[in-house]
Design a protein around this motif. Structure first.
Motif, PDB file in Angstrom:
ATOM      1  N   GLY A 103      39.472  34.778  30.924  1.00  0.00           N
ATOM      2  CA  GLY A 103      38.874  36.065  31.266  1.00  0.00           C
ATOM      3  C   GLY A 103      37.702  35.924  32.214  1.00  0.00           C
ATOM      4  O   GLY A 103      37.558  36.697  33.174  1.00  0.00           O
ATOM      5  N   PHE A 104      36.839  34.933  31.974  1.00  0.00           N
ATOM      6  CA  PHE A 104      35.685  34.733  32.849  1.00  0.00           C
ATOM      7  C   PHE A 104      36.123  34.313  34.251  1.00  0.00           C
ATOM      8  O   PHE A 104      35.491  34.696  35.243  1.00  0.00           O
ATOM      9  N   THR A 105      37.194  33.518  34.338  1.00  0.00           N
ATOM     10  CA  THR A 105      37.705  33.125  35.649  1.00  0.00           C
ATOM     11  C   THR A 105      38.230  34.324  36.412  1.00  0.00           C
ATOM     12  O   THR A 105      38.002  34.466  37.629  1.00  0.00           O
ATOM     13  N   GLU A 106      38.926  35.225  35.729  1.00  0.00           N
ATOM     14  CA  GLU A 106      39.429  36.441  36.374  1.00  0.00           C
ATOM     15  C   GLU A 106      38.274  37.342  36.807  1.00  0.00           C
ATOM     16  O   GLU A 106      38.302  37.928  37.896  1.00  0.00           O
ATOM     17  N   ILE A 110      37.533  38.611  40.669  1.00  0.00           N
ATOM     18  CA  ILE A 110      37.375  40.018  41.053  1.00  0.00           C
ATOM     19  C   ILE A 110      35.989  40.252  41.635  1.00  0.00           C
ATOM     20  O   ILE A 110      35.817  40.973  42.636  1.00  0.00           O
ATOM     21  N   ASN A 111      34.985  39.665  41.015  1.00  0.00           N
ATOM     22  CA  ASN A 111      33.609  39.828  41.475  1.00  0.00           C
ATOM     23  C   ASN A 111      33.454  39.327  42.912  1.00  0.00           C
ATOM     24  O   ASN A 111      32.752  39.934  43.730  1.00  0.00           O
ATOM     25  N   ALA A 149      36.073  45.236  32.320  1.00  0.00           N
ATOM     26  CA  ALA A 149      34.681  44.805  32.196  1.00  0.00           C
ATOM     27  C   ALA A 149      33.953  44.925  33.529  1.00  0.00           C
ATOM     28  O   ALA A 149      32.793  45.347  33.583  1.00  0.00           O
ATOM     29  N   VAL A 150      34.641  44.574  34.622  1.00  0.00           N
ATOM     30  CA  VAL A 150      34.028  44.719  35.950  1.00  0.00           C
ATOM     31  C   VAL A 150      33.820  46.189  36.283  1.00  0.00           C
ATOM     32  O   VAL A 150      32.759  46.587  36.791  1.00  0.00           O
ATOM     33  N   TYR A 151      34.820  47.024  35.987  1.00  0.00           N
ATOM     34  CA  TYR A 151      34.690  48.452  36.273  1.00  0.00           C
ATOM     35  C   TYR A 151      33.590  49.087  35.444  1.00  0.00           C
ATOM     36  O   TYR A 151      32.795  49.895  35.953  1.00  0.00           O
ATOM     37  N   ALA A 152      33.516  48.731  34.155  1.00  0.00           N
ATOM     38  CA  ALA A 152      32.467  49.287  33.295  1.00  0.00           C
ATOM     39  C   ALA A 152      31.087  48.843  33.758  1.00  0.00           C
ATOM     40  O   ALA A 152      30.125  49.626  33.704  1.00  0.00           O
ATOM     41  N   ASP A 168      43.441  46.748  43.109  1.00  0.00           N
ATOM     42  CA  ASP A 168      43.997  46.133  44.315  1.00  0.00           C
ATOM     43  C   ASP A 168      43.761  44.622  44.341  1.00  0.00           C
ATOM     44  O   ASP A 168      44.563  43.875  44.929  1.00  0.00           O
ATOM     45  N   VAL A 169      42.679  44.164  43.723  1.00  0.00           N
ATOM     46  CA  VAL A 169      42.354  42.730  43.739  1.00  0.00           C
ATOM     47  C   VAL A 169      42.540  42.083  42.371  1.00  0.00           C
ATOM     48  O   VAL A 169      42.494  40.849  42.264  1.00  0.00           O
TER      49      VAL A 169
END
Length: 283
Positions: A103-106, A110-111, A149-152, A168-169
């Motif tokens: 999860g952290f790698t994903e 994305i980041n 998590a990124v969106y939130a 998209d990414v």
């Protein structure tokens, strides 16, 4: 009196009159007698790694010159390779740790694609870990929770990013992200509110090559819609693009844009732009 190391000692009786526990030496170390190869004691703690960055790692080189492999040959090199492999396996000892690493790698990927800050990445990883501790990952997509998590994090930090931009990414689709975000928002009580359309204005104005005066006029249009209560239930991204389109056409000296261009930037249909512009003209 005589000072030795961190102590001040009386030479006659041996009494330690004062003691300084602070090490005032250099905060770096040098190996192999190379004064130019200065190394810090280690990286700071981070929430973006499952072990907070405390675990060690058997690397592939020694020093900036990278001559480690050239000094090891044959049997010793194979032994170090086996030790490195077993050490990496020992660092991830459970299924929960393995899910965290994935999860952290994903989240990191994305980041990077979205050009978000390092602090946003840390917050996203902390949110993913909180979801795992609350048992929200069972039966759901890890990729979806990483994207959620990124969106939130973008929502709580007022960093305007749409769901389409993230999917998209990301390796998750829109349904997986929505399900995961709903679980996060419901179970963890995220401090998120309605999205302000003005958060999209600087980025959309830059993509459309519009001047600052047009962006400021678009902010006034958003404020007028908000005062009349006409934003509720609308896509905030489309509202921002429509306000930019309306503001750009108010003066002949300002560069104009088409509804199709505004809709493409906001990733909405042109009819969304037209309906918002009609409401602005009725005000």
């Amino acid at each position: 009196m005589r000072t030795r190391g961190t102590e001040t000692i009386c030479e006659e009786c041996g009494l330690v009159s004062s003691e300084d526990a602070i090490d005032r030496g250099p905060e770096w170390r040098s190996f192999d007698g190379e004064e130019t190869d200065r190394r810090r004691t280690g990286a700071p703690l981070t929430r973006s790694r499952h072990d907070r960055g405390l675990s060690t790692k058997i690397g592939y080189g020694s020093g900036s010159s990278g001559k480690y492999n050239s000094r090891l040959t044959g049997r010793k090199r194979r032994q170090i390779a086996r030790l490195r492999r077993e050490h990496n396996r020992a660092r991830i000892s459970s299924k929960a740790d393995r899910n965290q690493v994935y999860g952290f790698t994903e989240i990191r990927r994305i980041n990077t694609h979205l050009s978000l800050s390092e602090s946003a990445r840390e917050q996203s990883c902390a949110l993913f870990e909180s979801a795992q501790s609350a048992g929200l990952l069972q039966g759901r997509s890890l990729e979806g929770f990483a994207a959620a998590a990124v969106y939130a994090t973008c929502r709580t930090r007022s960093n305007a990013r749409t769901i389409d931009e993230i999917t998209d990414v990301a390796r998750a689709d829109e349904d997986e992200l929505t399900v995961a975000y709903d679980a996060l928002n419901r179970e963890l009580g995220l401090p998120t509110g309605p999205i302000d359309p003005t958060q999209y204005l600087p980025r959309y104005a830059s993509q459309l090559d519009l001047e600052t005066e047009i962006e400021n006029r678009a902010r006034e249009c958003v404020a007028a819609l908000l005062e009349e209560g006409l934003i509720g239930g609308r896509n905030p991204s489309g509202v921002a693009a429509a306000c930019l389109y309306k503001a750009a056409g108010e003066r002949e000296t300002w560069p104009t844009i088409t509804q199709a261009d505004a809709a493409a930037v906001a990733d909405v249909a042109p009819v969304t732009i037209r309906s918002t512009v009609m409401n602005l003209r009725e005000l």
